[in-house]
Design a protein around this motif. Sequence first.
Motif, PDB file in Angstrom:
ATOM      1  N   ALA A   1       0.814  -1.154   0.045  1.00 58.97           N
ATOM      2  CA  ALA A   1      -0.005   0.016  -0.282  1.00 58.97           C
ATOM      3  C   ALA A   1       0.825   1.244  -0.016  1.00 58.97           C
ATOM      4  O   ALA A   1       0.565   2.112  -0.719  1.00 58.97           O
ATOM      5  CB  ALA A   1      -0.977  -0.044   1.175  1.00 58.97           C
TER       6      ALA A   1
ATOM      7  N   ALA B   1       2.454   1.702  -3.493  1.00 60.87           N
ATOM      8  CA  ALA B   1       1.238   2.187  -4.408  1.00 60.87           C
ATOM      9  C   ALA B   1       1.262   3.627  -4.391  1.00 60.87           C
ATOM     10  O   ALA B   1       0.802   4.253  -5.535  1.00 60.87           O
ATOM     11  CB  ALA B   1       0.130   1.496  -4.281  1.00 60.87           C
ATOM     12  N   GLU B   2       1.438   4.208  -3.199  1.00 60.73           N
ATOM     13  CA  GLU B   2       1.182   5.690  -3.263  1.00 60.73           C
ATOM     14  C   GLU B   2       2.395   6.384  -3.833  1.00 60.73           C
ATOM     15  O   GLU B   2       2.210   7.556  -4.306  1.00 60.73           O
ATOM     16  CB  GLU B   2       1.141   6.013  -1.705  1.00 60.73           C
ATOM     17  CG  GLU B   2       0.094   5.633  -0.883  1.00 60.73           C
ATOM     18  CD  GLU B   2       0.056   6.059   0.585  1.00 60.73           C
ATOM     19  OE1 GLU B   2       1.022   6.420   1.033  1.00 60.73           O
ATOM     20  OE2 GLU B   2      -1.159   5.721   1.187  1.00 60.73           O
TER      21      GLU B   2
ATOM     22  N   PRO C   1      -0.312   2.025  -8.808  1.00 54.00           N
ATOM     23  CA  PRO C   1      -0.627   0.629  -8.771  1.00 54.00           C
ATOM     24  C   PRO C   1      -0.319  -0.057 -10.128  1.00 54.00           C
ATOM     25  O   PRO C   1      -0.213  -1.212 -10.270  1.00 54.00           O
ATOM     26  CB  PRO C   1      -2.119   0.529  -8.523  1.00 54.00           C
ATOM     27  CG  PRO C   1      -2.804   2.026  -8.917  1.00 54.00           C
ATOM     28  CD  PRO C   1      -1.473   2.793  -8.423  1.00 54.00           C
TER      29      PRO C   1
ATOM     30  N   CYS D   1      -4.277  -1.426  -4.959  1.00 54.07           N
ATOM     31  CA  CYS D   1      -2.969  -1.245  -4.956  1.00 54.07           C
ATOM     32  C   CYS D   1      -2.169  -1.865  -6.039  1.00 54.07           C
ATOM     33  O   CYS D   1      -0.992  -1.633  -6.256  1.00 54.07           O
ATOM     34  CB  CYS D   1      -2.327  -1.741  -3.642  1.00 54.07           C
ATOM     35  SG  CYS D   1      -2.886  -1.237  -2.140  1.00 54.07           S
ATOM     36  N   THR D   2      -2.759  -2.752  -6.818  1.00 50.86           N
ATOM     37  CA  THR D   2      -2.109  -3.286  -8.043  1.00 50.86           C
ATOM     38  C   THR D   2      -3.330  -3.433  -9.059  1.00 50.86           C
ATOM     39  O   THR D   2      -4.667  -3.551  -8.772  1.00 50.86           O
ATOM     40  CB  THR D   2      -1.506  -4.598  -7.700  1.00 50.86           C
ATOM     41  OG1 THR D   2      -0.997  -4.879  -9.018  1.00 50.86           O
ATOM     42  CG2 THR D   2      -2.342  -5.722  -7.249  1.00 50.86           C
TER      43      THR D   2
END
Length: 348
Positions: free
Chosen positions: A136, A139-140, A144, A179-180
């Motif tokens: 997570a 991803a930021e 993602p 996130c993906t």
Amino acid sequence: MRMMTNIDFAPALLLSISNKYCNFHEIRNTLSMIISASRRTDIPAFYSSWINNRLHAGYCDVPNPFNIKVVSRVSLTPTDVDAIVFWTRYPAPIIPYLPAFLQMGHNIIFLITVTGYPRFLEPCRPSVQKSLDSIARLAEIIGPGRIVWRYDPIIVTERFTWENHRSHFRRLAKALSGCTQHVTVSFFQDYTKNRARMEQARRYGFGPLPLSFTEENTLLAELASISQTCNMTMSMCASGDRLLPDGVQPGACIDGGLIEQEFGVKLPKVKDPGQRKSCGCAPSRDIGMYDSCTFGCTYCYAVKNFDLAAANRRRHKATGTSLLPLPARQVNSGQLPLPLAQPCTRKS
């Protein structure tokens, strides 16, 4: 000019420097280059300080895995590298370095394995929650679209059944939604390095059960349906020419199409000749070294001996030009190494 790439695809200028210990090769041409970091070990989890030093230095030294005395110097400069593909179970240690990597101009993809198998199969992996939290955070930073979840390998056993996979995959997919956008899977493969360990696992109910082609595709279809509800596309690594169920695409870990899509680079439409025939990966230069990951996974193809891996990790120097010390004299980047965590002691 590119310092290092695969010489199978075009003529190249080969410069060799020999001494009593090593033959150093530096290869220059103008082909595209993807850095794989790494199929052979977990650089983000265990060697993030080293890769930070090497990216700032602009190169690293990589021994031939079959002859450590043959060493290639690989350029890591953004002008020579189209993308860096990081393979890991736990990206948290490398996250503090990522803003600097991006500022340098590097294009970065992460392949992150999250399976959450019982500890007999994955004795030293991070907890699933720690892995999810780190993804997570990642991803930021990179988004993602540049993170690929690897639910790989799929191992159906007496004690981790088909139904376990369905329910477990559903929980993970829901947690990773947002996130993906990609998940890749493949079934367990027998390798020389993992064969004895998996035979031992069989005695405790964790050996892989044989599945028919129809059974594999039925399970794949169920997992693909789950991934679609979580806004992920599913692909299968090394699927070759096999017929796949709806919702599952032929895939590649080093995915040239994804790299082109995310970064706007043009790559040769060829497969990596150094991988198995069914593999669809784009050509890349791997900068890792075998027998250096200490997660201790029973099914691991990259570690023959866990004690050796722990010893190699202790030998590692974050300031070295290669991941592990080479027979020849070392080139030091001048930066002090960070303290290493103690390797996990594997328990039977």
